[in-house]
Design a protein around this motif. Sequence first.
Motif, mmCIF file in Angstrom:
data_model
loop_
_atom_site.group_PDB
_atom_site.id
_atom_site.type_symbol
_atom_site.label_atom_id
_atom_site.label_comp_id
_atom_site.label_asym_id
_atom_site.label_seq_id
_atom_site.Cartn_x
_atom_site.Cartn_y
_atom_site.Cartn_z
ATOM 1 N N GLY A 180 44.001 43.600 38.732
ATOM 2 C CA GLY A 180 42.843 44.213 38.094
ATOM 3 C C GLY A 180 42.077 45.077 39.073
ATOM 4 N N CYS A 181 41.565 46.199 38.592
ATOM 5 C CA CYS A 181 40.856 47.143 39.457
ATOM 6 C C CYS A 181 39.899 47.957 38.608
ATOM 7 C CB CYS A 181 41.872 48.039 40.176
ATOM 8 S SG CYS A 181 42.702 49.199 39.057
ATOM 9 N N PRO A 182 39.100 48.851 39.230
ATOM 10 C CA PRO A 182 38.170 49.675 38.453
ATOM 11 C C PRO A 182 38.851 50.615 37.473
ATOM 12 C CG PRO A 182 37.506 49.618 40.755
ATOM 13 C CD PRO A 182 38.862 48.985 40.686
ATOM 14 N N SER A 183 40.161 50.826 37.640
ATOM 15 C CA SER A 183 40.878 51.717 36.732
ATOM 16 C C SER A 183 41.280 51.027 35.437
ATOM 17 C CB SER A 183 42.127 52.279 37.418
ATOM 18 O OG SER A 183 41.759 53.046 38.549
ATOM 19 N N CYS A 184 41.090 49.702 35.366
ATOM 20 C CA CYS A 184 41.495 49.018 34.127
ATOM 21 C C CYS A 184 40.460 47.990 33.673
ATOM 22 C CB CYS A 184 42.879 48.401 34.263
ATOM 23 S SG CYS A 184 43.105 47.269 35.655
ATOM 24 N N VAL A 185 40.242 46.906 34.419
ATOM 25 C CA VAL A 185 39.446 45.800 33.879
ATOM 26 C C VAL A 185 38.199 45.473 34.688
ATOM 27 C CG1 VAL A 185 41.452 44.753 32.761
ATOM 28 C CG2 VAL A 185 40.853 44.059 35.084
ATOM 29 N N HIS A 186 37.914 46.201 35.767
ATOM 30 C CA HIS A 186 36.678 45.967 36.514
ATOM 31 C C HIS A 186 35.583 46.891 36.001
ATOM 32 C CE1 HIS A 186 38.421 43.958 40.396
ATOM 33 N NE2 HIS A 186 38.769 43.336 39.281
ATOM 34 N N SER A 187 34.365 46.418 36.026
ATOM 35 C CA SER A 187 33.217 47.223 35.609
ATOM 36 C C SER A 187 32.264 47.390 36.779
ATOM 37 C CB SER A 187 32.479 46.564 34.450
ATOM 38 O OG SER A 187 31.239 47.207 34.211
ATOM 39 N N PRO A 188 31.774 48.612 37.032
ATOM 40 C CA PRO A 188 30.855 48.819 38.157
ATOM 41 C C PRO A 188 29.485 48.201 37.942
ATOM 42 C CG PRO A 188 31.067 50.818 36.857
ATOM 43 C CD PRO A 188 32.074 49.853 36.316
ATOM 44 N N LYS A 189 29.189 47.758 36.728
ATOM 45 C CA LYS A 189 27.855 47.188 36.481
ATOM 46 C C LYS A 189 27.920 45.753 35.962
ATOM 47 C CE LYS A 189 27.169 48.776 31.739
ATOM 48 N NZ LYS A 189 26.130 49.193 30.797
ATOM 49 N N CYS A 190 29.031 45.066 36.220
ATOM 50 C CA CYS A 190 29.178 43.694 35.749
ATOM 51 C C CYS A 190 28.163 42.779 36.424
ATOM 52 C CB CYS A 190 30.593 43.190 36.024
ATOM 53 S SG CYS A 190 30.861 41.483 35.508
ATOM 54 N N GLY A 191 27.427 42.026 35.623
ATOM 55 C CA GLY A 191 26.387 41.158 36.162
ATOM 56 C C GLY A 191 26.908 39.937 36.885
ATOM 57 N N SER A 192 28.198 39.634 36.731
ATOM 58 C CA SER A 192 28.765 38.467 37.421
ATOM 59 C C SER A 192 29.745 38.871 38.510
ATOM 60 C CB SER A 192 29.459 37.547 36.412
ATOM 61 O OG SER A 192 30.502 38.232 35.740
ATOM 62 N N GLY A 193 29.674 40.133 38.929
ATOM 63 C CA GLY A 193 30.520 40.578 40.024
ATOM 64 C C GLY A 193 31.993 40.600 39.667
ATOM 65 N N ASN A 194 32.316 40.889 38.390
ATOM 66 C CA ASN A 194 33.703 40.919 37.917
ATOM 67 C C ASN A 194 34.428 39.594 38.146
ATOM 68 O OD1 ASN A 194 34.145 43.737 36.887
ATOM 69 N ND2 ASN A 194 33.463 44.235 38.966
ATOM 70 N N ARG A 195 33.719 38.508 37.920
ATOM 71 C CA ARG A 195 34.309 37.179 38.013
ATOM 72 C C ARG A 195 33.885 36.368 36.783
ATOM 73 N NH1 ARG A 195 32.102 37.791 43.213
ATOM 74 N NH2 ARG A 195 33.652 38.171 44.827
ATOM 75 N N PRO A 196 34.812 35.616 36.147
ATOM 76 C CA PRO A 196 36.256 35.649 36.386
ATOM 77 C C PRO A 196 36.888 36.840 35.677
ATOM 78 C CG PRO A 196 35.769 34.114 34.640
ATOM 79 C CD PRO A 196 34.440 34.643 35.108
ATOM 80 N N ILE A 197 37.978 37.353 36.226
ATOM 81 C CA ILE A 197 38.741 38.442 35.619
ATOM 82 C C ILE A 197 40.221 38.081 35.694
ATOM 83 C CG2 ILE A 197 39.567 40.801 36.022
ATOM 84 C CD1 ILE A 197 36.978 40.901 34.620
#
Length: 1012
Positions: free
Chosen positions: A750-767
Amino acid sequence: MNSGEQGIGEYLAALMASPRLGEQVVCHRVLPQADAHTAPNRRPWPAAIRDLLSMQGINELYAHQALATDIIRSGRHVVVATPTASGKTLVYNLPVIERFLHDKESRALYLFPLKALAQDQLKNFRQLTAHWPKEARPQAAIYDGDTTPHFRRKIRQSPPAVLMTNPEMLHLSILPHHEQWAVFLASLQYIVVDEVHTYRGVLGSHMAQLFRRLLRICALYGIAPTFIFCSATVGNPGELCRQLTGLPEEHMQVVTQSGAPQGKRHFVFLNPEESPSTAAIQLLQSALARELRTIVYTQSRKMTELISVWVGQKSGPFRERISAYRAGFLPEERREIEARMNSGDLLAVITTSALELGIDIGSLDLCILVGYPGTVMSTLQRGGRVGRATQESAVVLVAGEDALDQYFMRHPHDFFERPAEHAVLNPFNPVILKRHLECAAAERSLRTGRPANRSGAAPSASPEDNSARRDAEPWLQLPPVQAALAELEAEGLLLRDAEGTTVFAARKRPHRHVDLRGAGSSIHIQTGEGTVIGSVDGIKALRETHPGAVYLHKGETWIVTALDLEARTATVTAPPGGRVDYYTRVRGNKETEILEVLDQKTLWGTRISLGRLRVTETVTGFEKRNTRGGTLLGITPLSLPPQVFETEGLWFEIPMEAQRATEDAFLHFMGSIHALEHAAIGMLPLLVMTDRNDLGGISTPMHAQVGKPAVFIYDGMPGGAGLTRLAFSRADEMFASTLAAIRDCGCELGCPSCVHSPKCGSGNRPIDKAGALFLLGQLEAHRTAPHTVVDAPTQIVHASSVIVHPSSTRPQPKSPPAGLPLPALPEPEKEPTTPARYAVLDVETRRSAQEVGGWNKAERMGVSVAVLYDSAADTYTAYTQDRMPEMLNSLADYDLIVGFNILRFDYRVLSAFTTRNLSALPTLDMLDIIRKRLSYRVSLDNLGSATFNAPKSADGLQALRWWKEGKVDEIARYCEQDVRITRNLYLHGRDHGYVLFTNKSGQKVRIPVDWK
């Protein structure tokens, strides 16, 4: 072939052959040359217009210009949505000038979203008639924030034929003071709205109400102007303009087929191995070496400055021929850059979206896009900056790591086959609607016809009602507006006249409290010295201006030291050295509550719903991340209040069998739906003209109301902007593009090009990328043609507070008719509640506030006479100071004690005669209730005179003189009269739900009251 064309060909050949960048080119497509298509007008132009066109070297207009001008000249509204450089300026200037030739008193209003556009168009307009004698030319002038007070006054007193301005000036300066613009408004024939595609989302909701207010004031002056809308290529130009104005669809004609010529244009997609900025710099350096006139678009002000500085340091002799261009520059700085670019003195300009719109900077050869602009429309708009002289040109898209960038790098054919996105807005956003209704009432009272009765229903018609009905404004049946007006009256911001047929604004100038670019109240950002440097929408304040946040403004870095939500200010300070080596990102959690289900359908093996939501967002802390690489440096906790707002959103359920299958595959279920949420939000701008920052999302393994796992996506502003409403209608595409984005991304986890969000309130966890892909596969296995749910809708837990509309009965959104919605305001249904026994009290004193040292020492004033009314006996009893203990003891016998300023004055005076806490008694202070509703005081004399034509017989100063003269009986009679007025006002308010007062304009106005 000219040198520019040779340069483009050589440039592209060198790029493809480059061992460093050539392999990074994933697509090269050539858009062929298009010849011009001209057409004659149905009705010939006057000789002066033909001469004007001849001076421009034009013998015949392009086909779309001819069609659009024919429509305008016939008095019909038009929307011209054609590509950049297709000659839209002539479409509106020619009819305006022709009308001026026939009628020297005719006027036109030109609205531009940017000041620089107005400056550019003023120059173009003047050039058209520069060869005419001065006295024969139509005059044009700009009225904006840069116009001096002297010229503003001159323009108002002697308005030009063409007034060029922007939405903010129309909202703040023209409509609130329309009496000063009577000459202009009474002669207004045309309203030109340029770059109308920018009026979407929150700004679009504001503009929808602003145009309705403008039409309403035009009607006051007996004018029905013709609208001329100009837009870039957008998917729904007619619908957009209909929503903005409320004009009927059949009255709005759309022109989209361009007859303008176009040179051969190359599109190159490049997916860099290094950072996008590094690749863009290499591309620009190569262009400069070939003297190609180039524009570079970046996604941020900071990137604009960094690239221009970087290139300037390494560009040698070209250093002085490169410039940045962005918002924040002074007007004269921007105009100098535009002129230098137009003349060829500058070879390259690096800009944000500020130069996306139609500001003339001459003909360019090359456009470099550092990151996908977010929409197909913006990409074509920016790319349309090159080849304006029909020369061969090129557009190079340098991809970033964002999901949409990478989607098009993997599916470039989709970009060229995909139609332009729809621009969406919510013309009846309830938060925005209320603010503009208050402004409308301040500009001109709202005529609602006959008042509703206490049940909220209109009384049965009678012959004498006909004139009142004819006088009512034509918005009486619009439920959103009725609700908004009811809330405004309940809040004391709107007030009815004595007859209940006309509504006034309680505040004289509510306009200054409305920010056209935001949905909530603004937070002012100020330095420690109190200098305001900017503002942020209230809904974004906790995310962007929390204590400790790094805030960027006009290229400068600030650290937020304090956030005062009550004072609506954020205080910032400059860091040592002017910069920090980190950025901040908030962490938090969100909850959502379903308020109303508007629509439902099944597809992809699940149920998807559209409805109204209540969202609660809580910021719990923030991260510090290194600016180089984004390494986490630390997490700081915060204790901030939650933000709660209502909006529109969609949600889809996760079937329990899909959850079990995911868990049986030993995949992280919460991480799977979390990744699915991020990916779907990242793909929505493919369907809707928006930025992912305008959307919010929540994924939950068990939603209490849905009764199963669900993923929510909602409009990230109060009231909603129509984004998820359109996304719901295209949900099948949303799922398909989300699946493609995850499946085709080359990353493993997973990366910003698919499932990461730059403004996720939980730091992209869990993904869990693999889990999201597996889950979508489970849904796709049950993919069928979408169909509407016609059986029982989703069972909602606690459904008593949720309204569910099955498909067969759900309300269909309708566009409003022209004008401003102004329905009658229903009075609330309520049964008068009368206490078993109540008293009315008034106290007159022996000494004045000046004599005792101020109003805060009222206990020293003494009592000359106090009068108490007893509702059970229907008697008025006068008490002198020596009988105060007797009177005070009797107060405990009443269920309610009514007074006027009793809490702040009468009880303070009486506190000298008892140790009891009088304010603990069941008390109704009429002045306190009215002051809270109106935000200012109204005298008892005013209320009595307006409601009963019964003014006070004297005043407090006269009572003090009578005390010194020993005329206690006179004081008692005066005091009893005040008690009688107070009693009658209490009964009138209790029985009718309002009392009257006379406002500063001399009108008798209702104050809604609920005596409890």
